[in-house]
Design an enzyme around this catalytic site. Structure first.
Site, PDB file in Angstrom:
ATOM      1  N   GLU A 181      38.275  34.050  31.998  1.00  0.00           N
ATOM      2  CA  GLU A 181      39.602  34.185  31.409  1.00  0.00           C
ATOM      3  C   GLU A 181      39.930  32.987  30.511  1.00  0.00           C
ATOM      4  O   GLU A 181      39.272  31.950  30.552  1.00  0.00           O
ATOM      5  CB  GLU A 181      40.682  34.274  32.504  1.00  0.00           C
ATOM      6  CG  GLU A 181      40.450  35.387  33.512  1.00  0.00           C
ATOM      7  CD  GLU A 181      41.655  35.626  34.401  1.00  0.00           C
ATOM      8  OE1 GLU A 181      42.795  35.289  33.980  1.00  0.00           O
ATOM      9  OE2 GLU A 181      41.475  36.150  35.515  1.00  0.00           O
ATOM     10  N   ASP A 224      48.852  35.795  36.554  1.00  0.00           N
ATOM     11  CA  ASP A 224      47.587  36.304  36.019  1.00  0.00           C
ATOM     12  C   ASP A 224      47.794  37.725  35.516  1.00  0.00           C
ATOM     13  O   ASP A 224      48.363  38.574  36.225  1.00  0.00           O
ATOM     14  CB  ASP A 224      46.509  36.282  37.106  1.00  0.00           C
ATOM     15  CG  ASP A 224      45.116  36.463  36.525  1.00  0.00           C
ATOM     16  OD1 ASP A 224      44.846  35.898  35.448  1.00  0.00           O
ATOM     17  OD2 ASP A 224      44.300  37.159  37.137  1.00  0.00           O
ATOM     18  N   ASP A 258      39.119  32.693  37.532  1.00  0.00           N
ATOM     19  CA  ASP A 258      39.950  33.165  38.645  1.00  0.00           C
ATOM     20  C   ASP A 258      39.029  33.767  39.713  1.00  0.00           C
ATOM     21  O   ASP A 258      38.817  34.976  39.767  1.00  0.00           O
ATOM     22  CB  ASP A 258      40.957  34.203  38.137  1.00  0.00           C
ATOM     23  CG  ASP A 258      42.057  34.469  39.137  1.00  0.00           C
ATOM     24  OD1 ASP A 258      42.382  33.559  39.923  1.00  0.00           O
ATOM     25  OD2 ASP A 258      42.604  35.582  39.137  1.00  0.00           O
ATOM     26  N   GLN A 281      39.785  41.875  48.762  1.00  0.00           N
ATOM     27  CA  GLN A 281      40.780  42.482  47.887  1.00  0.00           C
ATOM     28  C   GLN A 281      40.907  43.985  48.125  1.00  0.00           C
ATOM     29  O   GLN A 281      42.026  44.529  48.119  1.00  0.00           O
ATOM     30  CB  GLN A 281      40.426  42.211  46.424  1.00  0.00           C
ATOM     31  CG  GLN A 281      41.472  42.683  45.423  1.00  0.00           C
ATOM     32  CD  GLN A 281      41.143  42.255  44.002  1.00  0.00           C
ATOM     33  OE1 GLN A 281      40.248  41.452  43.769  1.00  0.00           O
ATOM     34  NE2 GLN A 281      41.879  42.778  43.042  1.00  0.00           N
ATOM     35  N   SER A 309      41.289  28.810  41.843  1.00  0.00           N
ATOM     36  CA  SER A 309      41.095  29.134  40.430  1.00  0.00           C
ATOM     37  C   SER A 309      40.756  27.817  39.738  1.00  0.00           C
ATOM     38  O   SER A 309      41.373  26.790  40.022  1.00  0.00           O
ATOM     39  CB  SER A 309      42.355  29.736  39.809  1.00  0.00           C
ATOM     40  OG  SER A 309      42.730  30.933  40.452  1.00  0.00           O
ATOM     41  N   ARG A 358      37.721  54.552  40.181  1.00  0.00           N
ATOM     42  CA  ARG A 358      38.278  55.908  40.135  1.00  0.00           C
ATOM     43  C   ARG A 358      37.479  56.881  39.295  1.00  0.00           C
ATOM     44  O   ARG A 358      37.810  58.065  39.231  1.00  0.00           O
ATOM     45  CB  ARG A 358      39.717  55.854  39.594  1.00  0.00           C
ATOM     46  CG  ARG A 358      40.694  55.117  40.477  1.00  0.00           C
ATOM     47  CD  ARG A 358      42.091  55.075  39.867  1.00  0.00           C
ATOM     48  NE  ARG A 358      42.107  54.325  38.614  1.00  0.00           N
ATOM     49  CZ  ARG A 358      42.250  53.010  38.545  1.00  0.00           C
ATOM     50  NH1 ARG A 358      42.382  52.301  39.647  1.00  0.00           N
ATOM     51  NH2 ARG A 358      42.259  52.404  37.380  1.00  0.00           N
ATOM     52  N   HIS A 371      37.676  45.503  30.071  1.00  0.00           N
ATOM     53  CA  HIS A 371      37.610  45.178  31.497  1.00  0.00           C
ATOM     54  C   HIS A 371      38.370  46.208  32.326  1.00  0.00           C
ATOM     55  O   HIS A 371      37.863  46.688  33.356  1.00  0.00           O
ATOM     56  CB  HIS A 371      38.190  43.787  31.738  1.00  0.00           C
ATOM     57  CG  HIS A 371      38.336  43.439  33.186  1.00  0.00           C
ATOM     58  ND1 HIS A 371      37.253  43.240  34.009  1.00  0.00           N
ATOM     59  CD2 HIS A 371      39.443  43.264  33.967  1.00  0.00           C
ATOM     60  CE1 HIS A 371      37.676  42.943  35.232  1.00  0.00           C
ATOM     61  NE2 HIS A 371      38.996  42.962  35.225  1.00  0.00           N
ATOM     62  N   GLU A 407      35.885  35.423  37.485  1.00  0.00           N
ATOM     63  CA  GLU A 407      36.528  36.161  36.402  1.00  0.00           C
ATOM     64  C   GLU A 407      36.667  35.239  35.194  1.00  0.00           C
ATOM     65  O   GLU A 407      37.241  34.147  35.302  1.00  0.00           O
ATOM     66  CB  GLU A 407      37.895  36.696  36.827  1.00  0.00           C
ATOM     67  CG  GLU A 407      37.786  37.819  37.854  1.00  0.00           C
ATOM     68  CD  GLU A 407      39.116  38.484  38.165  1.00  0.00           C
ATOM     69  OE1 GLU A 407      39.075  39.569  38.752  1.00  0.00           O
ATOM     70  OE2 GLU A 407      40.176  37.913  37.822  1.00  0.00           O
TER      71      GLU A 407
END
Length: 430
Positions: free
Chosen positions: A207, A132, A240, A247, A264, A148, A139, A205
């Site tokens: 994708e 992945d 996903d 996490q 997934s 951050r 994103h 997610e």
């Protein structure tokens, strides 16, 4: 421009599966064994039966000397090369176009066609490895801003290489498979130590997955970026699923583990590059200029519209809330393949590459709930008045993708899953 052909089979308006598509998958009748298939409109076509009856008689297939569609997956076919894939696709289009030899052959049609409502989809390939990536700039910037702050959103390596991680192929499932909420270790920011709990921040997610085909490269011999597209058999929609709270605690220093390995989901039909070719688009220029092994002659993607819909136990009717597009990529699939193999890694037919979450430029184009709700600060408000920060038990999440419209529409079908409650904590008692 695509060849102007018309199917003699009924193709409903706005069908994903026009004769311009011809995707590849695996299906079964409700009481039968899985078989390699394609689909036109609402008709599932048995490729094993067509092969058995001698209809794949082009010069390449005729010279093979062995069956390709004689088992319950597409791996033999995927292991061939683009000329073979193109020949089969072209022959299918010819066989099911108006005026063909099959149009009035009721005996053969009865053997090879099953109405879609009488079939079940299966994983189209036995997946070898799963990687992945993290290749949408929108994103990456949004997630970095959440974690951050916007001034430090992008990590220094992101503009130099396609960031990725190795996932778990055994838990990749096909559309319609229920997803059980996982358990894991979680540590709250103010807690002294972690706790063992069911995931409370379950996410999706959005994708695109690239299915790798062709002969593997030799160990120690990287795939050149301008030859990488010959290794792409086709594409699927990929969800996903992610346990965000798990996490956060586990990802340092090696990245996602249990937060990603529980499931997934992919759409069941693999759409070919040939079907998507009319929708190829140029990607933005990359800055800084990529290293030579990543520098493409044509830096492109495809104009594939992507949608996310949600239904809840209180409001089961699916409600659309996100629109994105495969054009929102910074690193292309070809660059992902080249970077994956630059160390000499041998890429195998049947491998699956995830694009990473694909986010657009607006809030309703964000490709996961962590982005959409800005980590739980801006709830998703549904028409029913219900709110979502992350997925709840009983929620149904569906993804869709398509390019073009009308008779030229090329789509993927759906990629759908329902969230089941986590196992009871008593399950873990010794």
């Amino acid at each position: 421009m695509q060849q102007e052909i018309q199917a003699f089979l009924l193709v409903p308006k706005d069908s994903d599966f026009t004769i311009k598509n011809i995707p590849f998958g695996v299906a079964s009748k409700t009481d039968g064994l899985p078989f390699p298939a394609t689909i036109i409109g609402d008709s599932v076509i048995n490729l094993a039966k067509l092969e058995e009856l001698g209809y794949f008689n082009g010069p390449l297939f005729s010279a093979l000397g062995s069956k390709v569609f004689d088992n319950g997956n597409l791996n033999k076919f995927v292991s061939l090369s683009r000329p073979y894939w193109k020949e089969v696709r072209s022959q299918i289009q010819s066989l099911f176009s108006t005026g063909s030899q099959l149009e009035n052959n009721k005996e053969v049609l009865a053997q090879v066609i099953t109405p879609v409502q009488d079939t079940k989809n299966h994983l189209p390939i036995t997946i070898g490895e799963y990687t992945d990536f993290y290749s949408s700039k929108n994103h990456a910037f949004n997630m970095g801003s959440i974690i951050r702050g916007p001034d430090n959103a992008m990590q220094p390596n992101w503009y130099y290489l396609p960031v990725g991680y190795h996932g778990r192929r055994s838990s990749i499932v096909v559309d319609g498979t229920d997803i059980r909420r996982p358990w894991g270790q979680v540590k709250a920011p103010t807690a002294e130590k972690p706790s063992f709990t069911k995931c409370k921040r379950l996410d999706y997610e959005l994708e695109i997955g690239a299915v790798i085909g062709g002969a593997p490269n030799n160990l120690g011999e990287p795939i050149k970026v301008n030859q990488a597209e010959d290794r792409v058999f086709g594409f699927v929609i990929l969800n996903d699923w992610s346990a965000r709270d798990v996490q956060v605690w586990e990802y340092v220093p090696l990245g996602p583990f249990g937060a990603k390995n529980f499931a997934s989901t992919i759409s069941p039909w693999i759409v070919s590059i040939e079907a998507l070719e009319p929708f190829r688009i140029q990607l933005p220029e990359q800055d800084p200029e990529p290293f030579v092994y990543l520098k493409e002659k044509n830096h492109t993607s495809f104009d594939i519209n992507l949608e996310v819909l949600i239904g809840t136990e209180k409001s089961p009717e699916l409600e659309h809330f996100t629109t994105s597009n495969f054009k929102y990529m910074y690193w292309s699939v070809n660059q992902q393949i080249a970077h994956h193999s630059i160390t000499g890694c041998n890429i195998q037919p049947g491998d699956l590459f995830g694009s990473g979450t694909i986010s657009g430029t607006t809030k309703d184009g964000r490709g996961c709930l962590m982005e959409y709700t800005w980590n739980g600060k801006e709830p998703l408000v549904l028409k029913s008045g219900e709110q979502r920060l992350f997925l709840e038990d009983g929620d149904v999440l569906e993804m869709r993708g398509y390019a073009g419209e009308g008779e030229n529409r090329v789509g993927f079908g759906r990629c759908k899953g329902k969230i089941l409650p986590a196992l009871d904590e008593n399950y873990f008692q010794q």
